[in-house]
Design a protein around this motif. Structure first.
Motif, PDB file in Angstrom:
ATOM      1  N   GLY A 174     -28.512 -33.727 -42.246  1.00 23.96           N
ATOM      2  CA  GLY A 174     -27.101 -33.993 -42.550  1.00 23.96           C
ATOM      3  C   GLY A 174     -26.599 -35.106 -41.653  1.00 23.96           C
ATOM      4  N   CYS A 175     -26.103 -36.191 -42.265  1.00 23.29           N
ATOM      5  CA  CYS A 175     -25.604 -37.313 -41.468  1.00 23.29           C
ATOM      6  C   CYS A 175     -24.347 -37.869 -42.114  1.00 23.29           C
ATOM      7  N   CYS A 178     -24.588 -38.584 -45.882  1.00 26.79           N
ATOM      8  CA  CYS A 178     -24.798 -37.524 -46.888  1.00 26.79           C
ATOM      9  C   CYS A 178     -23.875 -36.319 -46.710  1.00 26.79           C
ATOM     10  N   CYS A 269     -31.837 -37.523 -48.045  1.00 32.63           N
ATOM     11  CA  CYS A 269     -31.113 -38.681 -47.536  1.00 32.63           C
ATOM     12  C   CYS A 269     -32.072 -39.589 -46.774  1.00 32.63           C
ATOM     13  N   CYS A 272     -31.416 -39.518 -42.967  1.00 32.38           N
ATOM     14  CA  CYS A 272     -31.879 -38.267 -42.353  1.00 32.38           C
ATOM     15  C   CYS A 272     -33.405 -38.263 -42.219  1.00 32.38           C
TER      16      CYS A 272
END
Ligand SMILES: [Zn+2]
Length: 294
Positions: A174-175, A178, A269, A272
């Protein structure tokens, strides 16, 4: 230790001496000492952070004076129209709270070798930036070197709505690209573009190149204070009580509402996927992109 306990007793009562020791051992890099950063830094120092690096290349300007906590009237020379280096105020505030703090000042852009080196070796990076382009670079750098990144953002919109968010990028699941609303891709692309690319884009739109620059939007002290405090709250929980730390908090000021946004931790992602790839992720390509040699 007795003196430490006396100073921090009221919070040791919350998260214990182990929590306090963890805070003091954490190496923190604060990127951006502006509207948000000036609220974050004193709170980190009051919590007991002992190892702090501040990355900020600007000087204090006339338009900063409505919202920079800890800056004084005398930090801006109204006759000459110039202000002090922001990092010097960061040092003044940090050492004023804790004369023995280990603080390093980097008066350089994010895309500089010394900033990159500090970020790569940090435990936690707190981003207080006002550009999605810079956020995108910091996001990728932190993921590639496995550094936890707490990103803060506040925004006032033209229709009278306002708010912000706190996002925590960690573990490659998770970044900023995204999670939640993601980043403004036009802003990111223009931030990363060189002069020729911007000139070409301006021609396509039939506009002046300078009109493609991202303007700093409206900003106000109380909103920055709220977002900064939410960010410091999550910083504290991340270190002392990680199970109660959130990945993404959304604040809608006009509705007086804070909500926890569910993060999809298994997204496909690209950013990620760079988790812990280090040199292989080739983040060095960003060095010097903003006009200053690395
Ligand atoms: Zn991602």
């Amino acid at each position: 230790m007795a003196l430490v306990n006396e100073r921090f007793g009221r919070q040791i009562a919350i998260f214990g001496i182990q929590g306090q020791e963890k805070i003091q051992a954490t190496r923190v890099v604060l990127v951006g000492y502006g509207g948000l950063g000036t609220f974050v830094l004193p709170q980190l120092c009051l919590l007991g952070v002992k190892h702090l690096t501040v990355v900020e290349h600007e000087t204090f300007s006339a338009t900063n004076r409505n919202r920079y906590m800890g800056f004084l009237h005398s930090d801006f020379d109204t006759v000459k129209g110039i202000g002090v280096d922001k990092v010097l105020v960061a040092e003044r505030i940090a050492k004023g709270i804790d004369p023995e703090i280990d603080i390093k000042l980097i008066k350089n852009k994010l895309e500089s070798r010394e900033a990159f080196d500090a970020i790569m070796t940090a435990d936690i990076v707190v981003g207080c930036l006002d550009s999605d382009g810079a956020r995108s670079v910091l996001n990728e750098l932190c993921i590639a070197y496995g550094v936890t990144y707490i990103d803060l953002a506040s925004e006032v919109f033209g229709d009278g709505t306002f708010g912000g968010r706190v996002a925590i990028v960690k573990d490659g699941n998770g970044c900023l690209h995204c999670m939640g609303d993601g980043l403004d891709q036009t802003e990111v692309r223009r931030y990363l573009a060189d002069d020729t690319q911007l000139e070409n884009e301006a021609k396509v739109y039939g506009v002046e190149k300078d009109s493609l620059a991202i303007d700093s939007g409206p900003s106000v002290v109380d909103l920055n204070g709220i977002i900064a405090s939410l960010g410091v709250q999550e910083f504290k929980l991340l270190i002392t009580d990680p199970k109660n730390c959130s990945r993404y908090l959304n604040y809608r000021g006009h509705l007086k509402a804070i909500s926890k946004v569910q993060v999809n931790e298994s997204s496909n992602c690209y950013c990620c996927s760079l988790h812990n790839k280090k040199e292989e992720a080739n983040i060095a390509r960003y060095l010097g992109i903003k006009g200053k040699p690395p």
